[in-house]
Design a protein around this motif. Structure first.
Motif, PDB file in Angstrom:
ATOM      1  N   GLU A 122       0.829  -1.197   0.000  1.00  9.90           N
ATOM      2  CA  GLU A 122       0.000   0.000   0.000  1.00  9.90           C
ATOM      3  C   GLU A 122       0.859   1.240   0.000  1.00  9.90           C
ATOM      4  O   GLU A 122       1.990   1.220   0.471  1.00  9.90           O
ATOM      5  CB  GLU A 122      -0.904  -0.001   1.224  1.00  9.90           C
ATOM      6  N   GLY A 123       0.284   2.316  -0.507  1.00 12.00           N
ATOM      7  CA  GLY A 123       1.027   3.576  -0.507  1.00 12.00           C
ATOM      8  C   GLY A 123       1.079   4.138   0.903  1.00 12.00           C
ATOM      9  O   GLY A 123       0.572   3.533   1.835  1.00 12.00           O
ATOM     10  N   ARG A 124       1.754   5.272   1.028  1.00 12.55           N
ATOM     11  CA  ARG A 124       1.794   5.896   2.345  1.00 12.55           C
ATOM     12  C   ARG A 124       1.099   7.244   2.254  1.00 12.55           C
ATOM     13  O   ARG A 124       1.741   8.271   2.080  1.00 12.55           O
ATOM     14  CB  ARG A 124       3.235   6.091   2.792  1.00 12.55           C
ATOM     15  N   PRO A 125      -0.217   7.213   2.361  1.00  5.40           N
ATOM     16  CA  PRO A 125      -0.918   8.487   2.229  1.00  5.40           C
ATOM     17  C   PRO A 125      -0.574   9.401   3.392  1.00  5.40           C
ATOM     18  O   PRO A 125      -0.249   8.920   4.480  1.00  5.40           O
ATOM     19  CB  PRO A 125      -2.398   8.094   2.270  1.00  5.40           C
TER      20      PRO A 125
END
Lengths: 665, 428
Positions: B376-379
């Motif tokens: 997952e991205g790192r929002p």
């Protein structure tokens, strides 16, 4: 009444337009001019109403009528341009209504396309400058573009104009800012300090466009920032933080920003920029992560040690796409910066497990082959590749493996001999891909002729630092791109734009301002001194001698064509169809090169020719044959004003074309 | 922009993948074939797949310049080497005008208003050149009852003939008033290690004008340059950068003596904008600890770094959590927290947050023992807030003079507000 299609509606409309009192109903008139003008069979009824529309009291009728004139002439196509109409439109440039003024310019530009568009002389230019304040953002941007065509008579006038336009550099509309910047850069082409000053002044507006809410405007601004950085590498260095990516930005903006970061990096900000790029390297988007790694690879050309350290650190993550990109960056780097070879070689062991893609494998194999003597386990890594060559999917990887192994064999024969034998055997006996098989055979035979020969062939230099310098030739003068600023060219990027326009015929776009005066042009010859053999082309030509086998590229042609004024325009009688091959051959005989030529039967038919005489004077020619026109239009431009040579050239051209016409029909 | 703007210029609207045919299109000039647009959608999807999408695509000789609004793509096509920023500005203008007509611009509103949409397209652009794009003026003669235009007796729109193109003559109000909104929005970008990468204020002064006739307005601000010019000391004045004005403002007068004078358009408009650098107003410290296969612990500290007298309202702090998190538990020192699984965030809401105060939130999530495959991205953590009666810059409206030849008295009302713009703090 938009878009009526039925016969009945058409009849009704004709009746309405034929009514002499049609003007009384302005809105209906306007609707007709705006919308139905393109319907067949209606034009003849429109001519009179259009002309009277130009003099209507209501400005919105005049607006529609002015553009209506351009539409009508476009629809009629081949018809002669009416001088009275053109004059009327020129006089309407003084109209009270700003949109009418701008529409007049647009209409004249369209109507006079063939003659080079609307003429901006001193009174018109000054009038437009005075009206600038009344125009809306569209009008302002367009007038600024039209003004590119005007050349101030004196330095004083030039600076007066620049002062008048200064405010537009800070306009709230990005398109006006861009158009004003371009005008400044082009007008001040002989004053580099003015250009530099302008670029400083638009820094703020450009930066705010780069953080604009509209992604597309932001993207456009970033592309232009890159263009400026090409000439002034330090220009945005202190604002580097503005080019840091935000999480939600689209991919194309992030990529542009990374490119910008690469270009503005300097001693002060390199630490922070690298820190930021490092953050992107672990992004979930593979493209972005790899883009960031390549960006660091780019910066490594200048800040080698830091970047190699950083890239090596990334290898520790053992992520497939990251390792692959890092190794590719390494390969490109050692070629340009040999001083980092040792550090790179120390980092390589262990990479082979993480790389799966073709590009990454190729890069790793190349590095092991070229610098294997510095990587202790190089033969064992390559051996693994040899073991698995049967299941290898990519042809390029196998080819790279062959070359690398032969190279490594030269430096570490004992360890490599056995597996090289196995690989060659496999390639020659079992491989199904012919290219790989041939490459295998080639190395096999090369090896048969002895190690010395192999060394001569394969031990080429392993690095070329000078290439880096060539590629990094960043500080291009502003004038090389000023004329394409604020067009699609910088938005596509230099390479893509060249690709897109490559296959299109050279379009003599008059919109671009002529960049150099023909008289002060560098006298350097565009055509390299190649073949010295010369040939008298024609007994009558007297002094003219055209050099054979000169070669001008399409870009050179276009650039020169745009920079020159028209020397001569003439019409040659022509009937029947065109046979491009015949013409091309005929022209070749007299040493006139064909740059581009339409295919047979294309309407209008065009051709672009170039020739050079023994004094270095260039003759650029455009041939144009409109559909069913009994005459071919010939425009000639000359790089030096030599009337005699021009006459001689034209007589040659006349003779050749006459002959070609005779042969063709 | 060369010889013509949108050579074949047509901004057609189309719906995404399901319909390759444009929803609506207008060919202004006729040099780009109508069929060309059919290549657009395919090209777009192909580029998207390659990860090489850009707002500028090309097919053969045709360039597509596109923007996306809601579920619609607005595409301008051209064969000319046009001026990209002008084309994009125009497309955004089209969106703006349509939004003012139909409230929302989406497929449905286009379908419901085909006739008026075509009329607007014809007014906005003619032969590939932008014409009248001011929605106030357009609304005077293109009305929702579209047949009005065709009656033949309809009134001539005066604005289209005026010297002041942005204001009609003969406007009348019973009560003459001007509302001035000074809005400053704060953009912030903080790196994961807590260093401020970007912190700026974009200020706008918006006017809502209900004035009769042709009034002449003059706005006085505590502009530092003006104060220096008039010898009034520096304190209580602000230095504005990158000031931009609406076209109605007389730029020459501003350049000469910093006077902001203008004849305003009727109704709402943005008079000016400026920007300046600032300190972050609400500072966030966060610790997000992820224990694989078991739980996520989140600790967020928020601090109001603005004047004690001011209060931030409606503060919403959105903290990202892994998408497979479950069984949320929260503890907050003030306000309330809730989990929005569809956005994968915890929203911590604080209705009123006075300056100088510090608040804390803790959250606890369970994680499944089987880990998700994809990464997952790192929002970032993002923050929304609004601080009324306060400007970061300290800008003040000192006066608004309204002069009209009929000599009526008009009242100016001023309101100040500071709000969050793109306010993001990265997480590690």
């Amino acid at each position: 009444m938009p878009y009526l299609g039925g016969e009945e509606a058409l009849r009704e409309l004709r009746r309405a337009l034929a009514n002499p009192h049609v003007q009384a109903d302005r809105l209906r008139y306007r609707a007709a001019v705006l919308r139905v003008i393109r319907m067949p069979g209606i034009q003849e009824y429109l001519q009179q109403p259009l002309l009277s529309g130009l003099r209507d009291k209501a400005s919105y009728v005049r607006r529609a009528a002015v553009l209506g004139c351009a539409k009508m002439l476009k629809l009629q196509g081949d018809c002669e341009v009416d001088g009275a109409l053109v004059n009327e439109l020129y006089s309407l440039l003084r109209d009270r209504d700003p949109i009418v003024v701008v529409n007049c310019l647009r209409a004249l530009e369209e109507i006079l396309k063939k003659e080079g568009g609307v003429v901006i002389n001193k009174p018109i230019a000054h009038h437009l400058l005075n009206r600038m304040a009344d125009l809306d953002q569209w009008g302002k941007s367009e007038v600024l573009t039209f003004l590119l065509r005007y050349r101030p008579r004196s330095e004083e006038e030039l600076f007066d104009i620049l002062n008048l336009l200064d405010g537009y550099l800070k306009s709230s509309s990005p398109s006006v800012v861009m158009a004003a910047t371009k005008l400044f850069l082009v007008l001040a082409k002989e004053y580099p300090h003015v250009q530099a000053d302008v670029l400083v002044r638009v820094k703020g507006p450009l930066l705010s466009a780069c953080t604009s809410e509209s992604r597309e405007l932001c993207f456009t601004a970033l592309c232009h920032v890159r263009q400026i950085l090409g000439s002034l590498p330090g220009h945005f260095s202190s604002h580097y933080k503005k080019f840091f990516c935000s999480y939600s930005e689209p991919h194309y903006i992030k990529c542009q920003k990374m490119e910008v970061l690469c270009e503005l990096v300097n001693d002060e900000n390199v630490q922070q920029v690298l820190e930021e790029l490092k953050g992107y390297c672990t992004d979930v988007s593979v493209e972005l992560a790899q883009g960031a790694i390549f960006a660091i690879g780019n910066i490594a050309r200048t800040y080698t040690e830091q970047c190699v350290g950083l890239l090596t650190e990334l290898l520790g993550l053992q992520q497939e796409h990251i390792t692959s990109a890092v190794v590719q960056a390494f390969r490109d780097l050692v070629w340009l910066c040999p001083q980092c070879t040792d550090a790179v070689c120390r980092a390589l062991p262990g990479c082979e497990d993480a790389i799966q893609d073709s590009e990454g494998k190729q890069a790793l194999i190349w590095l092991l082959g070229a610098h294997g003597e510095k990587v202790p386990n190089a033969p064992y890594v390559l051996e693994d590749f040899v073991e698995n060559v049967k299941s290898e999917m990519f042809q390029a990887v196998k080819m790279e493996l062959l070359t690398a192994l032969v190279r490594l064999f030269l430096s570490r024969p004992a360890e490599c001999q056995d597996m090289l034998g196995r690989l060659l055997h496999y390639c020659i006996e079992e491989e199904m891909d012919m290219a790989v098989r041939d490459r295998g055979l080639f190395y096999y035979r090369l090896l048969q002729s002895g190690v010395e020969v192999v060394k001569r062939v394969l031990c080429s230099p392993k690095s070329d630092p000078s290439l880096g310098l060539l590629e990094d030739q960043t500080e291009r003068p502003v004038n090389t791109w000023a004329s394409e600023f604020n067009t699609l060219a910088p938005v596509y990027g230099r390479e893509r734009w060249a690709l897109i326009t490559a296959h299109q015929p050279v379009e003599p776009s008059y919109a671009c301002s002529p960049c150099t005066d023909s008289r002060n042009r560098d006298t350097e010859s565009l055509i390299s001194e190649g073949n010295k053999e010369v040939l008298k082309v024609h007994p009558d030509t007297g002094s003219l001698t055209l050099i054979p086998d000169v070669y001008l590229t399409a870009e050179q042609f276009e650039k020169t064509w745009l920079s020159l004024d028209m020397s001569c325009h003439l019409s040659l009688p022509w009937c029947g169809t065109v046979h491009p091959d015949t013409i091309q051959t005929a022209l070749h005989v007299v040493h006139i090169q064909t740059i581009a030529m339409s295919k047979a039967g294309v309407q209008p038919w065009k051709a672009y020719l170039s020739a050079q005489d023994d004094t270095g004077c260039l003759f650029l020619t455009e041939l144009l044959l409109e559909a069913a026109d009994p005459e071919m239009q010939v425009s000639v431009k000359q790089s030096e004003a030599k009337p005699e040579a021009l006459q001689a050239f034209i007589s040659v051209l006349r003779t050749v074309m006459g002959a070609a016409a005779g042969l063709g029909s | 922009m060369g010889r013509a703007v949108y050579g074949g210029g047509s901004p057609p609207f189309l719906t995404p993948p399901t319909a390759p045919q444009p929803l609506i299109s207008r060919n202004y000039k006729g040099d780009v074939g109508l069929g060309e647009i059919e290549h657009f959608m395919g090209l777009l999807l192909q580029r998207e797949e390659e990860g090489a999408l850009a707002p500028l695509l090309t097919h053969g000789k045709v360039h597509f310049l596109w923007i996306k609004h809601a579920n619609l793509y607005l595409v301008a096509t051209t064969k000319k080497n046009s001026n990209a920023s002008l084309v994009y500005s125009f497309l955004y203008k089209v969106v703006e005008v349509f939004c003012e007509y139909f409230k929302e611009l989406e497929e449905e509103s286009i379908r419901d208003n085909f006739v008026i949409v075509y009329e607007l397209l014809d007014e906005l652009m003619d032969f590939g050149f932008p014409q009248t794009t001011d929605s106030k003026i357009l609304q005077e003669y293109i009305t929702q009852e579209s047949n009005k235009l065709e009656t033949g007796k309809s009134r001539v729109p005066t604005t289209v003939t005026n010297a002041v193109s942005w204001r009609s003559e003969g406007i009348k109000y019973k009560k003459n008033e001007v509302f001035i909104d000074v809005i400053e929005s704060v953009n912030l970008l903080v790196s994961a290690n807590g260093s401020v990468l970007l912190s700026e204020v974009v200020g706008t002064i918006k006017l809502k004008v209900f004035l009769s006739g042709m009034p002449e307005l003059r706005l006085g601000l505590n502009d530092r340059v003006l104060f220096e010019l008039t010898g009034r000391g520096k304190n209580k004045s602000v230095e504005l950068e990158d000031v931009k004005f609406h076209q109605c403002v007389r730029l020459s007068r501003f350049d000469n003596d910093r006077t902001i004078s203008f004849i305003p358009p009727d109704g709402d408009f943005e008079l000016m904008s400026y920007r300046l650098n600032t300190q972050p107003l609400i500072w966030i410290e966060s610790v997000i600890e992820k224990f694989s296969h078991s739980r996520v612990e989140i600790m967020v500290k928020a601090k109001g770094q603005f004047k004690k007298q001011s209060v931030a309202n409606g503060v919403e702090i959105a903290v990202p959590v892994p998408s497979d998190a479950d069984s949320p538990k929260f503890k907050t020192s003030v306000g309330s927290a809730r989990y929005l699984p569809e956005r994968n965030v915890v929203i911590w809401t604080i209705k009123s947050f006075p300056g100088g105060k510090e608040h804390l939130m803790r959250a606890h999530f369970g994680l499944p023992s089987v880990e998700k495959e994809e990464e997952e991205g790192r929002p970032p953590i993002s923050v929304c807030f609004e601080i009324p009666y306060f400007t970061v810059s300290g800008i003040q409206v000192r006066y608004m003079k309204i002069i009209e030849k009929s000599g009526y008295q008009a009242l100016p009302w001023v309101r100040y507000i500071t709000q969050s713009g793109d306010y993001q703090l990265r997480t590690s």
